[in-house]
Design an enzyme around this catalytic site. Structure first.
Site, PDB file in Angstrom:
ATOM      1  N   VAL A 142       0.838  -1.213   0.000  1.00 49.32           N
ATOM      2  CA  VAL A 142       0.000   0.000   0.000  1.00 49.32           C
ATOM      3  C   VAL A 142       0.871   1.260   0.000  1.00 49.32           C
ATOM      4  O   VAL A 142       0.593   2.233  -0.707  1.00 49.32           O
ATOM      5  CB  VAL A 142      -0.974  -0.006   1.210  1.00 49.32           C
ATOM      6  CG1 VAL A 142      -1.825   1.255   1.217  1.00 49.32           C
ATOM      7  CG2 VAL A 142      -1.861  -1.239   1.170  1.00 49.32           C
ATOM      8  N   GLU A 160     -10.263   5.992   5.450  1.00 53.24           N
ATOM      9  CA  GLU A 160     -11.064   5.491   4.327  1.00 53.24           C
ATOM     10  C   GLU A 160     -10.540   4.151   3.814  1.00 53.24           C
ATOM     11  O   GLU A 160     -11.313   3.258   3.444  1.00 53.24           O
ATOM     12  CB  GLU A 160     -11.043   6.527   3.192  1.00 53.24           C
ATOM     13  CG  GLU A 160     -11.829   6.146   1.972  1.00 53.24           C
ATOM     14  CD  GLU A 160     -13.319   6.017   2.250  1.00 53.24           C
ATOM     15  OE1 GLU A 160     -13.956   7.044   2.481  1.00 53.24           O
ATOM     16  OE2 GLU A 160     -13.848   4.889   2.231  1.00 53.24           O
ATOM     17  N   VAL A 164     -11.430   0.139   5.124  1.00 54.17           N
ATOM     18  CA  VAL A 164     -12.578  -0.714   4.792  1.00 54.17           C
ATOM     19  C   VAL A 164     -12.810  -0.751   3.284  1.00 54.17           C
ATOM     20  O   VAL A 164     -12.946   0.299   2.648  1.00 54.17           O
ATOM     21  CB  VAL A 164     -13.871  -0.221   5.483  1.00 54.17           C
ATOM     22  CG1 VAL A 164     -15.036  -1.154   5.179  1.00 54.17           C
ATOM     23  CG2 VAL A 164     -13.672  -0.104   6.986  1.00 54.17           C
ATOM     24  N   GLY A 167      -1.285 -13.192  -3.430  1.00 54.26           N
ATOM     25  CA  GLY A 167      -1.080 -12.049  -2.525  1.00 54.26           C
ATOM     26  C   GLY A 167      -2.368 -11.404  -2.035  1.00 54.26           C
ATOM     27  O   GLY A 167      -2.350 -10.311  -1.501  1.00 54.26           O
ATOM     28  N   ASP A 181     -10.859 -10.456   9.600  1.00 54.39           N
ATOM     29  CA  ASP A 181     -10.652  -9.250   8.789  1.00 54.39           C
ATOM     30  C   ASP A 181     -11.992  -8.566   8.492  1.00 54.39           C
ATOM     31  O   ASP A 181     -12.123  -7.342   8.625  1.00 54.39           O
ATOM     32  CB  ASP A 181      -9.947  -9.667   7.483  1.00 54.39           C
ATOM     33  CG  ASP A 181      -9.732  -8.509   6.542  1.00 54.39           C
ATOM     34  OD1 ASP A 181      -8.859  -7.670   6.827  1.00 54.39           O
ATOM     35  OD2 ASP A 181     -10.456  -8.430   5.523  1.00 54.39           O
ATOM     36  N   LYS A 236     -13.587  -4.767   9.713  1.00 52.86           N
ATOM     37  CA  LYS A 236     -14.170  -3.772   8.801  1.00 52.86           C
ATOM     38  C   LYS A 236     -15.624  -3.473   9.166  1.00 52.86           C
ATOM     39  O   LYS A 236     -16.063  -2.317   9.128  1.00 52.86           O
ATOM     40  CB  LYS A 236     -14.051  -4.272   7.351  1.00 52.86           C
ATOM     41  CG  LYS A 236     -12.586  -4.364   6.891  1.00 52.86           C
ATOM     42  CD  LYS A 236     -12.471  -5.181   5.616  1.00 52.86           C
ATOM     43  CE  LYS A 236     -11.034  -5.294   5.140  1.00 52.86           C
ATOM     44  NZ  LYS A 236     -10.850  -6.321   4.114  1.00 52.86           N
ATOM     45  N   GLY A 265      -5.409  -4.406  -2.802  1.00 50.74           N
ATOM     46  CA  GLY A 265      -4.465  -4.153  -3.890  1.00 50.74           C
ATOM     47  C   GLY A 265      -3.790  -2.798  -3.724  1.00 50.74           C
ATOM     48  O   GLY A 265      -4.334  -1.899  -3.081  1.00 50.74           O
TER      49      GLY A 265
HETATM   50  N1  HSE Z   1      -7.042  -9.619   3.021  1.00 48.65           N
HETATM   51  C1  HSE Z   1      -7.923  -8.523   2.761  1.00 48.65           C
HETATM   52  C2  HSE Z   1      -8.982  -9.013   1.783  1.00 48.65           C
HETATM   53  C3  HSE Z   1      -7.153  -7.383   2.187  1.00 48.65           C
HETATM   54  O1  HSE Z   1      -8.814 -10.101   1.236  1.00 48.65           O
HETATM   55  O2  HSE Z   1      -9.972  -8.340   1.593  1.00 48.65           O
HETATM   56  C4  HSE Z   1      -7.857  -6.076   2.189  1.00 48.65           C
HETATM   57  O3  HSE Z   1      -8.229  -5.639   3.451  1.00 48.65           O
END
Ligand code: HSE
Length: 432
Positions: free
Chosen positions: A14, A127, A130, A185, A199, A203, A300
């Site tokens: 990022v 921003e 999420v 990735g 994850d 969010k 990404g």
């Molecule tokens: N590992 C997370 C996903 C990356 O697959 O959405 C972005 O937060």
């Protein structure tokens, strides 16, 4: 033109993406910000980042960036909740605004961070935390500001969505697709964060805090991942007119607020049911606007950079215009604690898959358990057993039922002699 000086901490995927997009589109970005955006310093521990750093002051110690008196805005892109937390709190203490893409940090420590930011009169913008490039935080905070948000539901983990899509489209098994996601990735460093819903829970709690103006309550999110979904469930769902998606749902009702992340059958006709691969999407239902849908890349380098830079532009505008900080949307001191409904009290419809002896009377035993508990049935499908096989698979869709009642029914069903395996249950949401 006034100059706003930023310090970027972290040059991973990022960080490098942010650097590259800033460089490529700097004229347009500055014209939108109404000021010059100058990269004062970059703090990075890694060698060989995926960007050209010539002419930029790079330091190894990222804490130098937050101490640098010239830096107005610290852009935290290192991830994690240990060093990143110290870095962000120190930046705030030093009177710097913060832009971060760190969902775990905001979800788990956001209350403390926003409290401190309010005290110091600086902004913390997130921003990119999420749904990557989708401007969903701004949509909730600005575009939908007039609405009472009734509910929101989102595919907010790209890895999970990629895995479910591949399993369904190509009849591949879970472990095989997860391996591919890691190679590509998409997955987090620890894939359990993606496949067990952690994850997505990070969010969801951030979205819910904005939607319902309440503090972040990560520990209250009900979280279930996709690791137990089988391709046969995807096939049965398809046959019944549904897709299985891993979604986060936040809903407010008179009973309380639902915060839950789990695999869900969604009617195929819903747009969100057709969001495939690594893409993310969030549906937000406001009382004035009705349902709205936000779709885009959830991860990404450049999609996430797009969101990071949007925050840099916002903060730069704020600094150059002398506006007061807006942390978070309503002023942190005004947020009320709201009760989160325990999962046993939540009502949804269910998909149930059962393995039963193939003999007369079994279906009536099952329907009796459900009707005794006043659980309505929407659909029933029985798969013919293979040649010589003693068991048949039955799939049921129930009406909406309180989770505690459904669990009671499952316990009774599993104790029937004719039922040969644990009942598989997946929640169903109409999202209409
Ligand atoms: N590992 C997370 C996903 C990356 O697959 O959405 C972005 O937060």
């Amino acid at each position: 033109m006034k100059q706003v000086k930023i310090g970027i901490c972290g040059l991973g995927t990022v960080g490098s993406g942010t650097f590259n997009v800033l460089k490529r589109n700097i004229e347009q970005i500055q014209s939108r910000a109404g000021c010059e955006i100058y990269i004062q310093e970059v703090g990075a521990r890694r060698d060989n980042p995926a960007c050209d750093l010539s002419g930029v002051n790079v330091v190894r110690d990222i804490f130098e960036v937050v101490k640098n008196p010239k830096v107005d805005v610290v852009v935290e892109l290192i991830g994690g909740t240990t060093i990143a937390k110290d870095l962000v709190l120190e930046a705030i203490e030093n009177g710097k605004h913060v832009v971060t893409a760190n969902k775990a940090l905001i979800a788990e420590f956001g209350n403390e961070i926003f409290g401190k930011a309010a005290e110091k009169g600086v902004t913390v913008a997130y921003e990119a935390a999420v749904a990557g490039g989708i401007p969903i935080i701004k949509a909730l905070r600005e575009g939908l500001a007039s609405n009472r948000i009734e509910w929101l539901a989102g595919i907010i983990n790209g890895t999970g969505n990629f895995i479910l899509t591949e399993m369904g489209d190509k009849n591949r098994d879970f472990a095989d697709v997860l391996k591919e996601a890691q190679e590509k990735g998409y997955a987090e460093a620890d894939p359990t964060f993606d496949v067990e819903g952690i994850d997505a829970a990070h969010k969801l709690v951030i979205l819910a805090s904005l939607a319902f103006a309440m503090p972040l309550q990560y520990d209250k999110v009900f979280t279930e991942g996709i690791s137990k979904i089988e391709t046969k469930d995807i096939e049965y769902a398809e046959m019944l007119g549904y897709r299985i998606k891993h979604i986060g749902v936040a809903r407010q009702s008179d009973d309380g607020i639902e915060l839950r992340v789990h695999p869900t059958l969604i009617p195929k006709k819903r747009l969100i049911a057709n969001v495939d691969g690594v893409m993310n999407a969030v549906v937000v239902k406001g009382d004035a606007v009705g349902p709205t849908l936000y779709y885009g890349a959830g991860a990404g380098a450049e999609p996430t950079a797009s969101a990071v830079i949007a925050d840099i532009v916002d903060v730069a505008r704020q600094i150059s215009s002398g506006a007061v900080s807006g942390v978070p949307s309503l002023g942190f001191d005004k947020l009320e604690d709201r009760s989160i409904l325990p999962m046993e009290s939540v009502k949804t419809a269910y998909y149930l898959r059962l393995l039963v002896e193939d003999k007369p009377g079994v279906l009536s035993q099952l329907t009796k358990v459900l009707s005794d508990l006043e659980i309505g049935i929407e659909a029933v499908h029985q798969e013919e057993p293979g040649e010589g096989e003693p068991c048949a698979e039955i799939v049921l869709l129930t009406d909406k039922v309180q989770e505690a009642n459904l669990m009671k029914a499952i316990k009774q069903i599993e104790s029937l002699d004719s039922v040969q395996a644990d009942v598989k249950k997946i929640r169903v949401e109409a999202l209409g």
